[in-house]
Design an enzyme around this catalytic site. Structure first.
Site, mmCIF file in Angstrom:
data_model
loop_
_atom_site.group_PDB
_atom_site.id
_atom_site.type_symbol
_atom_site.label_atom_id
_atom_site.label_comp_id
_atom_site.label_asym_id
_atom_site.label_seq_id
_atom_site.Cartn_x
_atom_site.Cartn_y
_atom_site.Cartn_z
ATOM 1 N N GLN A 220 10.281 2.456 46.167
ATOM 2 C CA GLN A 220 8.947 2.838 45.701
ATOM 3 C C GLN A 220 8.966 3.361 44.264
ATOM 4 O O GLN A 220 8.043 3.103 43.488
ATOM 5 C CB GLN A 220 8.337 3.891 46.626
ATOM 6 C CG GLN A 220 7.987 3.324 47.992
ATOM 7 C CD GLN A 220 7.267 4.325 48.872
ATOM 8 O OE1 GLN A 220 6.931 5.419 48.435
ATOM 9 N NE2 GLN A 220 7.034 3.952 50.115
ATOM 10 N N GLU B 9 0.899 0.323 9.888
ATOM 11 C CA GLU B 9 -0.541 0.016 9.886
ATOM 12 C C GLU B 9 -1.368 1.190 10.427
ATOM 13 O O GLU B 9 -2.387 1.002 11.095
ATOM 14 C CB GLU B 9 -0.819 -1.286 10.641
ATOM 15 C CG GLU B 9 0.012 -2.442 10.071
ATOM 16 C CD GLU B 9 -0.718 -3.747 10.001
ATOM 17 O OE1 GLU B 9 -1.948 -3.741 10.050
ATOM 18 O OE2 GLU B 9 -0.045 -4.763 9.870
ATOM 19 N N LEU C 121 0.834 -1.208 0.000
ATOM 20 C CA LEU C 121 0.000 0.000 0.000
ATOM 21 C C LEU C 121 0.871 1.262 0.000
ATOM 22 O O LEU C 121 0.702 2.150 -0.823
ATOM 23 C CB LEU C 121 -0.923 -0.014 1.228
ATOM 24 C CG LEU C 121 -1.891 1.157 1.372
ATOM 25 C CD1 LEU C 121 -2.926 1.164 0.252
ATOM 26 C CD2 LEU C 121 -2.627 1.096 2.724
ATOM 27 N N GLU D 273 3.763 4.024 -0.394
ATOM 28 C CA GLU D 273 4.637 4.410 -1.504
ATOM 29 C C GLU D 273 5.615 5.477 -0.993
ATOM 30 O O GLU D 273 5.410 6.041 0.092
ATOM 31 C CB GLU D 273 3.807 4.987 -2.652
ATOM 32 C CG GLU D 273 2.731 4.023 -3.132
ATOM 33 C CD GLU D 273 1.916 4.572 -4.287
ATOM 34 O OE1 GLU D 273 1.931 5.802 -4.507
ATOM 35 O OE2 GLU D 273 1.280 3.755 -4.970
ATOM 36 N N SER E 210 0.304 8.032 5.175
ATOM 37 C CA SER E 210 -0.983 8.133 5.861
ATOM 38 C C SER E 210 -2.128 8.423 4.889
ATOM 39 O O SER E 210 -3.253 7.956 5.087
ATOM 40 C CB SER E 210 -0.927 9.238 6.921
ATOM 41 O OG SER E 210 0.097 8.966 7.852
HETATM 42 C C1 LIG Z 1 9.314 -1.310 9.308
HETATM 43 C C2 LIG Z 1 8.102 -0.886 8.552
HETATM 44 C C3 LIG Z 1 7.295 -1.846 7.952
HETATM 45 C C4 LIG Z 1 6.192 -1.460 7.185
HETATM 46 N N1 LIG Z 1 5.455 -2.418 6.523
HETATM 47 C C5 LIG Z 1 4.510 -2.014 5.619
HETATM 48 C C6 LIG Z 1 3.857 -2.969 4.765
HETATM 49 O O1 LIG Z 1 4.071 -4.189 4.876
HETATM 50 N N2 LIG Z 1 2.984 -2.517 3.833
HETATM 51 C C7 LIG Z 1 2.707 -1.185 3.670
HETATM 52 O O2 LIG Z 1 1.928 -0.834 2.793
HETATM 53 N N3 LIG Z 1 3.302 -0.249 4.486
HETATM 54 C C8 LIG Z 1 4.196 -0.650 5.433
HETATM 55 N N4 LIG Z 1 4.827 0.299 6.230
HETATM 56 C C9 LIG Z 1 4.520 1.711 6.034
HETATM 57 C C10 LIG Z 1 3.729 2.329 7.181
HETATM 58 O O3 LIG Z 1 2.424 1.836 7.198
HETATM 59 C C11 LIG Z 1 3.831 3.842 7.016
HETATM 60 O O4 LIG Z 1 5.138 4.201 7.398
HETATM 61 C C12 LIG Z 1 2.802 4.599 7.828
HETATM 62 O O5 LIG Z 1 1.513 4.396 7.311
HETATM 63 C C13 LIG Z 1 3.070 6.094 7.897
HETATM 64 O O6 LIG Z 1 3.307 6.607 6.621
HETATM 65 P P1 LIG Z 1 4.613 7.508 6.370
HETATM 66 O O7 LIG Z 1 5.790 6.783 6.906
HETATM 67 O O8 LIG Z 1 4.637 7.888 4.939
HETATM 68 O O9 LIG Z 1 4.419 8.783 7.269
HETATM 69 P P2 LIG Z 1 3.531 10.115 6.907
HETATM 70 O O10 LIG Z 1 2.176 9.720 6.440
HETATM 71 O O11 LIG Z 1 4.333 11.003 6.026
HETATM 72 O O12 LIG Z 1 3.408 10.737 8.351
HETATM 73 C C14 LIG Z 1 4.449 11.490 8.971
HETATM 74 C C15 LIG Z 1 3.890 12.098 10.270
HETATM 75 O O13 LIG Z 1 2.759 12.944 9.946
HETATM 76 C C16 LIG Z 1 1.629 12.514 10.682
HETATM 77 N N5 LIG Z 1 0.416 12.716 9.883
HETATM 78 C C17 LIG Z 1 0.203 12.389 8.584
HETATM 79 N N6 LIG Z 1 -1.044 12.712 8.211
HETATM 80 C C18 LIG Z 1 -1.647 13.231 9.301
HETATM 81 C C19 LIG Z 1 -2.952 13.757 9.576
HETATM 82 N N7 LIG Z 1 -3.908 13.785 8.646
HETATM 83 N N8 LIG Z 1 -3.211 14.223 10.816
HETATM 84 C C20 LIG Z 1 -2.257 14.194 11.781
HETATM 85 N N9 LIG Z 1 -1.008 13.714 11.606
HETATM 86 C C21 LIG Z 1 -0.718 13.245 10.364
HETATM 87 C C22 LIG Z 1 1.857 11.036 10.957
HETATM 88 O O14 LIG Z 1 1.084 10.573 12.061
HETATM 89 C C23 LIG Z 1 3.355 11.046 11.233
HETATM 90 O O15 LIG Z 1 3.580 11.451 12.557
HETATM 91 C C24 LIG Z 1 5.884 -0.082 7.060
HETATM 92 C C25 LIG Z 1 6.674 0.872 7.708
HETATM 93 C C26 LIG Z 1 7.765 0.491 8.435
HETATM 94 C C27 LIG Z 1 8.610 1.569 9.077
#
Ligand SMILES: Cc1cc2nc3c(=O)[nH]c(=O)nc-3n(C[C@H](O)[C@H](O)[C@H](O)COP(=O)(O)OP(=O)(O)OC[C@H]3O[C@@H](n4cnc5c(N)ncnc54)[C@H](O)[C@@H]3O)c2cc1C
Length: 385
Positions: A280, A364, A125, A127, A132
């Site tokens: 504690q 996820e 999913l 890219e 997100s």
């Molecule tokens: C080790 C690893 C394994 C993974 N495995 C898979 C896989 O098997 N398949 C797959 O498809 N993906 C996979 N992922 C991808 C993962 O799901 C994404 O990294 C994740 O969804 C976040 O996307 P991003 O890294 O592009 O961050 P971004 O979307 O760029 O987000 C960056 C920051 O902005 C925040 N943000 C973004 N949009 C909003 C919003 N609307 N409101 C508030 N905050 C926001 C996010 O919470 C985050 O803090 C994997 C990632 C890792 C690191």
């Protein structure tokens, strides 16, 4: 409301616990240190029936309910989040999605191979420019005259991507249609143009396989779509509904392991001529771990009970995922604190728990995305993005 496990669930927990203690725990540290994706261990996990736990037996699965699935994820996650990630991807993101959206032919072709571990699957999913905002897919699928599709684009952070023989690939078929143009394809990875590459330098989850994948004129057969054009986003969200649940359950395992290691160490370690467990401020950290572990487990079981009843569980799953993943990071961090300097080296596994927990609030769906789902359910209003 019944807080007791059934006899069958207790038996499966006992079996999973013994298996994890015997086979997963002893290898986890070394596999992590060596950045080794342990395919032999994956095969053993498959032999236990854990890769198709929630898949009906007619397709080669174990036919278990979601609550029992959580028990398995917790027990494997207690020792190794990388192996729990394999279970999450294979069972939830791939198998449960084919089960929910696949044709009978697709189920017959893929589920038995995936449940047995003969094939690994991956979920494509994310890219490079799409995280997100998952509906904003840049990968393109173009239909050919013979009904097949040609896919071009790139996927990022794909767990199991270097080993998978089957990939769920999300792509945009018609950009003008926006989310109504999204589709999910079942792509066999021996297709020319499917080019995975290992991602190095991760902060943690070193024993997990993570890939970026170039898709260069990859051909998908006419009957390779899961659902229809326009279903892609719903397919992805249904996959994540199961995947997030398994991540949360695995995080209960991280919480429990952090707690267990902390208690063991705090009772044995002496300072000021007394076990540090008698202070504690140390008990405060341990008590917090107990509470968060308990709360996370109960939230996971609640989401599981709703799933087992066949009711919508998206909000409860997000609550469990948000809480359990943040709790795992917190408990692993405090476990290092309880261990002092000893927790900062590989002699104790708590450092690995922390490194491996850290990704769970990201993948996820980040914690922020879970909160948007929870907030929307509470207010009925989509938050501004
Ligand atoms: C080790 C690893 C394994 C993974 N495995 C898979 C896989 O098997 N398949 C797959 O498809 N993906 C996979 N992922 C991808 C993962 O799901 C994404 O990294 C994740 O969804 C976040 O996307 P991003 O890294 O592009 O961050 P971004 O979307 O760029 O987000 C960056 C920051 O902005 C925040 N943000 C973004 N949009 C909003 C919003 N609307 N409101 C508030 N905050 C926001 C996010 O919470 C985050 O803090 C994997 C990632 C890792 C690191």
């Amino acid at each position: 409301m019944d807080f007791e496990l059934t006899d069958e669930q207790q038996l499966i927990r006992q079996t999973a616990r013994e298996f994890s203690d015997r086979e997963v725990g002893p290898r986890a540290g070394e596999n992590s240190t060596n950045h080794h994706f342990d395919v032999d261990l994956v095969a053993m996990i498959a032999d236990q029936g854990y890769l198709g736990a929630i898949v009906p037996t007619q397709y080669g699965g174990a036919g278990l309910d979601y609550q029992t699935y959580a028990i398995i994820c917790e027990e494997i996650g207690r020792h190794c989040s990388a192996m729990r990630t394999v279970i999450s991807v294979q069972t939830s993101l791939v198998c449960s999605t084919i089960l929910r959206w696949g044709t009978e032919e697709q189920k017959q072709r893929y589920l038995p191979r995936l449940c047995s571990g003969e094939w690994l699957g991956c979920f494509g999913l994310t890219e490079p420019d799409t995280g997100s905002d998952a509906a904003n897919q840049r990968t393109r699928a173009a239909r050919r005259d013979d009904g097949s599709w040609v896919i071009n684009g790139a996927k990022m952070w794909i767990s199991l991507g270097n080993h998978a023989k089957l990939a769920l690939v999300f792509a945009q078929t018609e950009p003008a249609l926006k989310h109504k143009g999204l589709a999910c394809f079942l792509v066999e990875t021996d297709q020319p143009g499917f080019q995975p590459q290992e991602i190095r330098g991760k902060f943690g989850l070193w024993a997990s396989d993570t890939a970026e994948i170039a898709l260069d004129d990859v051909v998908a057969a006419p009957d390779s779509m899961l659902g229809q054009v326009g279903d892609g986003f719903k397919v992805a969200m249904s996959a994540l509904d199961s995947g997030r649940y398994s991540v949360a359950a695995g995080c209960v395992g991280i919480c429990q392991a952090s707690l267990d290691e902390s208690v063991k160490y705090a009772v044995a370690r002496k300072q000021f001529d007394r076990p540090i467990a008698s202070f504690q401020l140390v008990q405060d950290m341990i008590a917090e771990m107990v509470v968060r572990t308990d709360a996370a487990r109960l939230l996971v079981f609640r989401a599981g009970a709703i799933k087992d009843a066949g009711k919508p569980s998206t909000t409860e799953t997000s609550i469990a995922k948000y809480y359990a993943t943040e709790a795992a990071v917190w408990c692993a961090d405090r476990a290092i604190q309880v261990h002092g300097g000893a927790g900062y080296v590989d002699d104790h596994p708590v450092g690995r728990y922390y490194r491996d927990a850290r990704v769970t609030t990201l993948y996820e769906g980040t914690s922020q995305i879970q909160k948007l789902i929870i907030g929307r359910a509470a207010t009925g209003i989509n938050a501004l993005v």
